[in-house]
Motif scaffolding. Sequence first.
Motif, PDB file in Angstrom:
ATOM      1  N   PHE A 150       0.773  -1.293  -0.081  1.00 53.62           N
ATOM      2  CA  PHE A 150      -0.035   0.088  -0.064  1.00 53.62           C
ATOM      3  C   PHE A 150       0.827   1.361   0.093  1.00 53.62           C
ATOM      4  O   PHE A 150       1.961   1.364   0.517  1.00 53.62           O
ATOM      5  N   ARG A 184       0.641   5.590   0.682  1.00 48.74           N
ATOM      6  CA  ARG A 184      -0.106   6.856   1.546  1.00 48.74           C
ATOM      7  C   ARG A 184       0.811   7.927   1.127  1.00 48.74           C
ATOM      8  O   ARG A 184       1.889   8.143   1.588  1.00 48.74           O
ATOM      9  N   CYS A 199       4.674  -2.180   8.458  1.00 53.33           N
ATOM     10  CA  CYS A 199       4.233  -0.821   8.607  1.00 53.33           C
ATOM     11  C   CYS A 199       2.669  -0.772   8.591  1.00 53.33           C
ATOM     12  O   CYS A 199       1.958  -1.390   7.415  1.00 53.33           O
ATOM     13  N   CYS A 204      -0.534   1.694   8.659  1.00 55.39           N
ATOM     14  CA  CYS A 204      -1.343   3.090   8.604  1.00 55.39           C
ATOM     15  C   CYS A 204      -2.289   2.974   9.905  1.00 55.39           C
ATOM     16  O   CYS A 204      -2.794   2.072   9.953  1.00 55.39           O
ATOM     17  N   SER A 209       6.017  17.482   3.458  1.00 53.27           N
ATOM     18  CA  SER A 209       7.076  17.156   4.355  1.00 53.27           C
ATOM     19  C   SER A 209       6.697  16.269   5.382  1.00 53.27           C
ATOM     20  O   SER A 209       7.631  15.591   5.986  1.00 53.27           O
ATOM     21  N   ASN A 210       5.560  16.002   5.859  1.00 53.09           N
ATOM     22  CA  ASN A 210       5.220  14.971   6.840  1.00 53.09           C
ATOM     23  C   ASN A 210       5.861  15.104   8.202  1.00 53.09           C
ATOM     24  O   ASN A 210       6.320  13.977   8.580  1.00 53.09           O
ATOM     25  N   GLU A 222       7.414   5.127  -4.426  1.00 53.98           N
ATOM     26  CA  GLU A 222       6.195   5.396  -3.705  1.00 53.98           C
ATOM     27  C   GLU A 222       6.470   4.981  -2.255  1.00 53.98           C
ATOM     28  O   GLU A 222       5.920   5.429  -1.387  1.00 53.98           O
ATOM     29  N   ARG A 255      14.227   6.301   3.502  1.00 53.91           N
ATOM     30  CA  ARG A 255      12.790   6.463   4.456  1.00 53.91           C
ATOM     31  C   ARG A 255      13.300   6.313   5.703  1.00 53.91           C
ATOM     32  O   ARG A 255      14.250   5.483   6.088  1.00 53.91           O
ATOM     33  N   GLY A 276       2.337   4.093  10.914  1.00 52.62           N
ATOM     34  CA  GLY A 276       3.006   4.388   9.355  1.00 52.62           C
ATOM     35  C   GLY A 276       3.293   5.711   9.250  1.00 52.62           C
ATOM     36  O   GLY A 276       4.161   6.277   8.755  1.00 52.62           O
ATOM     37  N   ASN A 277       2.534   6.786   9.963  1.00 56.19           N
ATOM     38  CA  ASN A 277       2.747   8.341   9.577  1.00 56.19           C
ATOM     39  C   ASN A 277       3.950   8.650  10.260  1.00 56.19           C
ATOM     40  O   ASN A 277       4.615   9.598   9.566  1.00 56.19           O
ATOM     41  N   TRP A 280       6.900   6.986   9.559  1.00 60.29           N
ATOM     42  CA  TRP A 280       7.855   6.452   8.752  1.00 60.29           C
ATOM     43  C   TRP A 280       8.116   7.327   7.637  1.00 60.29           C
ATOM     44  O   TRP A 280       7.977   7.280   6.583  1.00 60.29           O
ATOM     45  N   VAL A 281       8.662   8.321   8.106  1.00 62.56           N
ATOM     46  CA  VAL A 281       8.867   9.317   7.000  1.00 62.56           C
ATOM     47  C   VAL A 281       9.706   9.154   5.808  1.00 62.56           C
ATOM     48  O   VAL A 281      10.902   8.500   5.862  1.00 62.56           O
ATOM     49  N   LYS A 282       9.144   9.535   4.464  1.00 67.48           N
ATOM     50  CA  LYS A 282       9.583   9.070   3.297  1.00 67.48           C
ATOM     51  C   LYS A 282      10.401  10.170   2.866  1.00 67.48           C
ATOM     52  O   LYS A 282      10.182  11.126   3.113  1.00 67.48           O
ATOM     53  N   TRP A 283      11.545   9.838   1.690  1.00 69.40           N
ATOM     54  CA  TRP A 283      12.273  10.867   1.208  1.00 69.40           C
ATOM     55  C   TRP A 283      12.822  11.610   2.440  1.00 69.40           C
ATOM     56  O   TRP A 283      13.025  13.116   2.109  1.00 69.40           O
ATOM     57  N   TYR A 303      -3.564  12.653  12.859  1.00 70.65           N
ATOM     58  CA  TYR A 303      -2.988  11.628  13.472  1.00 70.65           C
ATOM     59  C   TYR A 303      -2.798  11.999  15.096  1.00 70.65           C
ATOM     60  O   TYR A 303      -1.772  11.678  15.609  1.00 70.65           O
TER      61      TYR A 303
HETATM   62  N1  MTE Z   1       6.413  10.686   4.490  1.00 74.55           N
HETATM   63  C1  MTE Z   1       6.453  11.822   3.690  1.00 74.55           C
HETATM   64  N2  MTE Z   1       7.333  12.432   3.420  1.00 74.55           N
HETATM   65  N3  MTE Z   1       5.132  12.018   3.053  1.00 74.55           N
HETATM   66  C2  MTE Z   1       4.103  11.276   3.483  1.00 74.55           C
HETATM   67  O1  MTE Z   1       3.122  11.602   2.585  1.00 74.55           O
HETATM   68  N4  MTE Z   1       2.991   9.251   4.537  1.00 74.55           N
HETATM   69  C3  MTE Z   1       2.838   8.913   5.696  1.00 74.55           C
HETATM   70  C4  MTE Z   1       4.418   7.852   5.945  1.00 74.55           C
HETATM   71  N5  MTE Z   1       5.576   8.684   5.572  1.00 74.55           N
HETATM   72  C5  MTE Z   1       4.179  10.221   4.077  1.00 74.55           C
HETATM   73  C6  MTE Z   1       5.413   9.823   4.884  1.00 74.55           C
HETATM   74  C7  MTE Z   1       2.038   7.687   6.079  1.00 74.55           C
HETATM   75  S1  MTE Z   1       0.619   8.708   6.639  1.00 74.55           S
HETATM   76  C8  MTE Z   1       2.214   6.497   5.968  1.00 74.55           C
HETATM   77  S2  MTE Z   1       0.879   5.502   6.641  1.00 74.55           S
HETATM   78  C9  MTE Z   1       3.233   5.970   5.441  1.00 74.55           C
HETATM   79  O2  MTE Z   1       4.238   6.829   5.096  1.00 74.55           O
HETATM   80  C10 MTE Z   1       2.993   4.821   4.330  1.00 74.55           C
HETATM   81  O3  MTE Z   1       4.284   4.185   3.796  1.00 74.55           O
HETATM   82  P1  MTE Z   1       4.093   3.658   2.294  1.00 74.55           P
HETATM   83  O4  MTE Z   1       3.462   4.707   1.545  1.00 74.55           O
HETATM   84  O5  MTE Z   1       5.535   3.366   2.133  1.00 74.55           O
HETATM   85  O6  MTE Z   1       3.177   2.579   2.456  1.00 74.55           O
END
Ligand code: MTE
Length: 286
Positions: free
Chosen positions: A104, A106, A150, A152, A210-211, A238, A244, A252-253, A255-258, A278
């Motif tokens: 999934f 998000r 992970c 959500c 930026s989450n 994605e 990350r 999950g929120n 788990w900051v991506k990028w 959240y």
């Molecule tokens: N990190 C960033 N930078 N931007 C985002 O929108 N979404 C968060 C988190 N990290 C998010 C983020 C949320 S709400 C969740 S549940 C997870 O990433 C989802 O990780 P996935 O997309 O790898 O499943």
Amino acid sequence: MSNRNVKQPSRRAFLGGAAAIGAGVVTSSTAQAQAADPLIVNPQDWAQSFGDGVDATPYGLPIEYEADVIRRNVEWLTADTVSSINFTPIHALDGTITPQGCAFERHHSGAIDLKKSDYRLMINGLVDTPLVFTYEDLERFPRENHVYFCECAANTGMEWAGAQLNGAQFTHGMIHNMEYTGVPLRLLLQEAGYDSSGKWVFVEGADASSNGRSIPMEKALDDVLVAFKANGEALRKEHGYPVRLVVPGWEGNMWVKWIRRIEVTDEPVESREETSKYTDTLEDGT
Ligand code: MTE
């Protein structure tokens, strides 16, 4: 492709098969077992010419016959797919590891395109030496591999107000479980020399949203990973390519991506992303 050297299956082999079926071999369909199954008794196309050569797909994709094993979105759930969620097809998977291709997603502002060569991770705030790491810098640290799930915070949300959608994919599919490869956040914080007054870290992604999330220092020093691989391959775009955060056991929120910046602070930042959503009500009502 030429059939020049392809050996034809012997007729006796097919007749042997038909005889066995006639003798009452049980198959999954008894009705079919009574007639000669053309898939068994007839020579098939795939056995009469060559298949694909070894380089037909240098990086493999699932075969077209598995095209229904995909993430699915629910159109009416959000106004736009850039701030939305889709669901893991958990009903169609086996074992414990989720393939990245159908895990999934998000996003709050869409999945961004960030090259490894443009990647920078800053550590600043209450540290002895503010540092900026490139992707290659991160690769030089000792790495660890761990399997973590992970989930959500909204997983199962489709049932909170009564059943809204049928199927485990939609009710429980905001989850994935992967083997992550990365550097313990603890090592990067030690490299920068975090101050004892630093009680929290504020982590922020490179995407428009930026989450930004605040994480207690105790957790940051425990098992948080700055990850660049999942299931042995580079993270998919994605899921935060190239790097990350993995925050085991926490929603999950976090788990900051990028991930682009980690600021050591003495208190939680209470950013937009952790106050406008959240949030959970405490026992005393706050
Ligand atoms: N990190 C960033 N930078 N931007 C985002 O929108 N979404 C968060 C988190 N990290 C998010 C983020 C949320 S709400 C969740 S549940 C997870 O990433 C989802 O990780 P996935 O997309 O790898 O499943």
